[in-house]
Write an enzyme that holds these catalytic residues in place. Sequence first.
Site, PDB file in Angstrom:
ATOM      1  N   GLU A   1      44.523  43.081   8.883  1.00 42.18           N
ATOM      2  CA  GLU A   1      43.672  43.383   7.726  1.00 42.18           C
ATOM      3  C   GLU A   1      42.889  44.682   7.912  1.00 42.18           C
ATOM      4  O   GLU A   1      41.892  44.916   7.251  1.00 42.18           O
ATOM      5  CB  GLU A   1      42.721  42.221   7.455  1.00 42.18           C
ATOM      6  CG  GLU A   1      43.477  40.964   7.047  1.00 42.18           C
ATOM      7  CD  GLU A   1      42.580  39.850   6.511  1.00 42.18           C
ATOM      8  OE1 GLU A   1      41.351  40.014   6.475  1.00 42.18           O
ATOM      9  OE2 GLU A   1      43.147  38.816   6.140  1.00 42.18           O
TER      10      GLU A   1
ATOM     11  N   GLU B   1      33.053  30.759   7.989  1.00 39.83           N
ATOM     12  CA  GLU B   1      34.259  30.261   7.317  1.00 39.83           C
ATOM     13  C   GLU B   1      35.071  29.412   8.294  1.00 39.83           C
ATOM     14  O   GLU B   1      35.253  29.796   9.452  1.00 39.83           O
ATOM     15  CB  GLU B   1      35.075  31.468   6.840  1.00 39.83           C
ATOM     16  CG  GLU B   1      36.375  31.106   6.129  1.00 39.83           C
ATOM     17  CD  GLU B   1      37.133  32.361   5.704  1.00 39.83           C
ATOM     18  OE1 GLU B   1      36.515  33.436   5.518  1.00 39.83           O
ATOM     19  OE2 GLU B   1      38.371  32.269   5.568  1.00 39.83           O
TER      20      GLU B   1
ATOM     21  N   ARG C   1      44.747  38.106   1.005  1.00 44.30           N
ATOM     22  CA  ARG C   1      45.470  37.513   2.136  1.00 44.30           C
ATOM     23  C   ARG C   1      45.721  38.596   3.174  1.00 44.30           C
ATOM     24  O   ARG C   1      45.594  39.787   2.900  1.00 44.30           O
ATOM     25  CB  ARG C   1      46.813  36.919   1.673  1.00 44.30           C
ATOM     26  CG  ARG C   1      46.727  35.856   0.613  1.00 44.30           C
ATOM     27  CD  ARG C   1      45.809  34.698   0.938  1.00 44.30           C
ATOM     28  NE  ARG C   1      46.107  33.973   2.147  1.00 44.30           N
ATOM     29  CZ  ARG C   1      46.591  32.728   2.216  1.00 44.30           C
ATOM     30  NH1 ARG C   1      46.850  32.062   1.105  1.00 44.30           N
ATOM     31  NH2 ARG C   1      46.779  32.125   3.387  1.00 44.30           N
ATOM     32  N   SER C   2      46.149  38.165   4.355  1.00 42.63           N
ATOM     33  CA  SER C   2      46.394  39.173   5.395  1.00 42.63           C
ATOM     34  C   SER C   2      47.636  40.016   5.086  1.00 42.63           C
ATOM     35  O   SER C   2      47.710  41.179   5.470  1.00 42.63           O
ATOM     36  CB  SER C   2      46.511  38.510   6.761  1.00 42.63           C
ATOM     37  OG  SER C   2      47.438  37.456   6.728  1.00 42.63           O
TER      38      SER C   2
ATOM     39  N   ASP D   1      37.990  27.498   3.818  1.00 41.06           N
ATOM     40  CA  ASP D   1      39.256  28.175   3.472  1.00 41.06           C
ATOM     41  C   ASP D   1      40.392  27.166   3.654  1.00 41.06           C
ATOM     42  O   ASP D   1      40.758  26.464   2.705  1.00 41.06           O
ATOM     43  CB  ASP D   1      39.421  29.415   4.364  1.00 41.06           C
ATOM     44  CG  ASP D   1      40.769  30.094   4.217  1.00 41.06           C
ATOM     45  OD1 ASP D   1      41.495  29.773   3.270  1.00 41.06           O
ATOM     46  OD2 ASP D   1      41.125  30.954   5.058  1.00 41.06           O
TER      47      ASP D   1
ATOM     48  N   GLN E   1      38.984  34.561  14.272  1.00 37.58           N
ATOM     49  CA  GLN E   1      39.858  35.473  13.528  1.00 37.58           C
ATOM     50  C   GLN E   1      39.202  36.754  13.023  1.00 37.58           C
ATOM     51  O   GLN E   1      39.804  37.827  13.100  1.00 37.58           O
ATOM     52  CB  GLN E   1      40.433  34.690  12.348  1.00 37.58           C
ATOM     53  CG  GLN E   1      41.570  35.353  11.625  1.00 37.58           C
ATOM     54  CD  GLN E   1      42.218  34.365  10.667  1.00 37.58           C
ATOM     55  OE1 GLN E   1      42.943  33.475  11.085  1.00 37.58           O
ATOM     56  NE2 GLN E   1      41.943  34.502   9.394  1.00 37.58           N
TER      57      GLN E   1
ATOM     58  N   LYS F   1      41.425  31.623  -2.933  1.00 38.62           N
ATOM     59  CA  LYS F   1      42.655  32.397  -2.770  1.00 38.62           C
ATOM     60  C   LYS F   1      43.640  31.831  -3.780  1.00 38.62           C
ATOM     61  O   LYS F   1      44.121  30.700  -3.607  1.00 38.62           O
ATOM     62  CB  LYS F   1      43.229  32.206  -1.373  1.00 38.62           C
ATOM     63  CG  LYS F   1      42.442  32.858  -0.234  1.00 38.62           C
ATOM     64  CD  LYS F   1      42.989  32.360   1.094  1.00 38.62           C
ATOM     65  CE  LYS F   1      42.554  33.208   2.279  1.00 38.62           C
ATOM     66  NZ  LYS F   1      42.901  32.564   3.565  1.00 38.62           N
TER      67      LYS F   1
ATOM     68  N   LYS G   1      36.372  39.292  -0.239  1.00 44.42           N
ATOM     69  CA  LYS G   1      36.834  39.541   1.136  1.00 44.42           C
ATOM     70  C   LYS G   1      38.266  40.077   1.036  1.00 44.42           C
ATOM     71  O   LYS G   1      39.160  39.335   0.644  1.00 44.42           O
ATOM     72  CB  LYS G   1      36.791  38.215   1.904  1.00 44.42           C
ATOM     73  CG  LYS G   1      37.445  38.223   3.253  1.00 44.42           C
ATOM     74  CD  LYS G   1      37.320  36.875   3.940  1.00 44.42           C
ATOM     75  CE  LYS G   1      38.615  36.530   4.646  1.00 44.42           C
ATOM     76  NZ  LYS G   1      38.554  35.376   5.521  1.00 44.42           N
TER      77      LYS G   1
ATOM     78  N   ASP H   1      34.965  34.482  10.239  1.00 45.90           N
ATOM     79  CA  ASP H   1      36.004  33.514   9.901  1.00 45.90           C
ATOM     80  C   ASP H   1      36.480  32.945  11.229  1.00 45.90           C
ATOM     81  O   ASP H   1      37.218  33.602  11.970  1.00 45.90           O
ATOM     82  CB  ASP H   1      37.165  34.178   9.135  1.00 45.90           C
ATOM     83  CG  ASP H   1      38.219  33.144   8.734  1.00 45.90           C
ATOM     84  OD1 ASP H   1      38.031  31.948   9.046  1.00 45.90           O
ATOM     85  OD2 ASP H   1      39.228  33.537   8.107  1.00 45.90           O
TER      86      ASP H   1
HETATM   87  P1  PGA Z   1      45.680  34.632   5.880  1.00 45.63           P
HETATM   88  O1  PGA Z   1      44.208  34.460   6.439  1.00 45.63           O
HETATM   89  O2  PGA Z   1      45.671  35.428   4.653  1.00 45.63           O
HETATM   90  O3  PGA Z   1      46.418  35.224   7.036  1.00 45.63           O
HETATM   91  O4  PGA Z   1      46.160  33.212   5.662  1.00 45.63           O
HETATM   92  C1  PGA Z   1      43.064  34.957   5.872  1.00 45.63           C
HETATM   93  C2  PGA Z   1      41.933  34.014   6.152  1.00 45.63           C
HETATM   94  O5  PGA Z   1      42.081  33.102   6.990  1.00 45.63           O
HETATM   95  O6  PGA Z   1      40.902  34.095   5.507  1.00 45.63           O
HETATM   96 ZN    ZN Z   2      40.076  32.084   6.610  1.00 44.54          ZN
END
Ligand code: PGA
Ligand code: ZN
Length: 424
Positions: free
Chosen positions: A209, A287, A368-369, A314, A166, A339, A390, A246
Amino acid sequence: MPVIEHLSALEILDSRGRPTVGVCCRLEGGASAWASVPSGASTGKAEAMELRDGDKSRYGGLGCKKAVANVNGPIRQALARHETPSQQHLDEALLALDGTSDKSRLGANTILAVSIAFARACAKAEGIPLYRHFAHLLGQSPRTLPRLTVNLFSGGKHAGGQVPIQDVLVVPLSAASIDESLSTTYAVYQAAVALTAAKYGSRALVADEGGLAPPFPSIDAMLEDAVESIHAAGFAPGKDVGLAVDVASSHFYQGGRYYLGAAPLTGGEMIEQIVRWLDRYPILSVEDGLAEDDWDHWPLLRAKVGDRALVLGDDLLCTNPQRIRQAIETRSATALLLKVNQIGTLTEAAAALSLVRSAGWSVTVSARSGETEDDWLADLATGWSGDQIKVGSITRSERLSKYNRLLAIESESQLPLAPWPRSC
Ligand code: PGA
Ligand code: ZN
């Protein structure tokens, strides 16, 4: 003692154009604050539930009118004009009102927006910056600014899956301040823009992101390009600027196998693959190297790489104290990706933080994304002494709002940057 005079909510849009929730909280005495909440795309199965309308004719079912109605109805009724002595009281009242284990009645998005708006209103009433108020919630003072981990390249669920992993992130290591970390990152990012244009003929189009997402032919190409960009910007890879990844491997894990390349890998083979990446590239943090349910292999991953890189959970942990306890007992990770919206209240996130701190783990505070322009995450990462933050790349204003807030906090507080953590 704070008394909430009024609460109101609004459906607004996040950085992907999807609805989310914003809440305004006004206290008696006049202090009033607004907060909005983010939303993930690469979500863990154990995350608290976001409440969405489900009406497919509007935003494909993602509308947040029910969440808004919950704030303007039952939450306001239960909380307005009552004394709310502390953040913990507020969060417990919200949890009691919700009454479910996954926050599906009121919605974790709804609850968190109220939780943060209240915190910000209290900081205003006290006349202190939000990062100080967040620190006070833990009975401490702000000590450091978080070290940046900045998205350079994206794949997986944030970029249409052109490569399975990712994110590749850069970590400015020799930088001594947020200011210097950002100028270092900018130089690497611009070098990567030039490199990807030359290699892939791609314009600097960005993923969810803000990271670059050219059609890398392989994961190794993605990592090699990151190292080349660091060199091209005039920095020493691994010394001035390191890498973090990640892997987000829950999203290519099926039936006990990892679908990373041509042949499916077992958990043991996936760990060997990660070790090969660590041997070849200056990777300091891994991650979700393994899937969220692969509890059998996480202890082995930590045993194999925990002395060289952060073993960061995560989806594995979902900022959930119960899962974190299990991971501590089984020695499955060395770091928490925190998060707040995975769990839904500040109080529960603080419990998660305190658990991992008592185990000697490191903490990366994460956006978050799908983000909004709200910048409370920068205050949270500072107030809670996150080792890293992050928030994505250094493009797109929903990302920059957090970096710009960190610059402002740095300028007013003169706090030092957290050192890169030693392995535990
Ligand atoms: P997400 O992912 O905010 O799209 O869930 C971010 C991450 O996996 O760190
Ligand atoms: Zn992640």
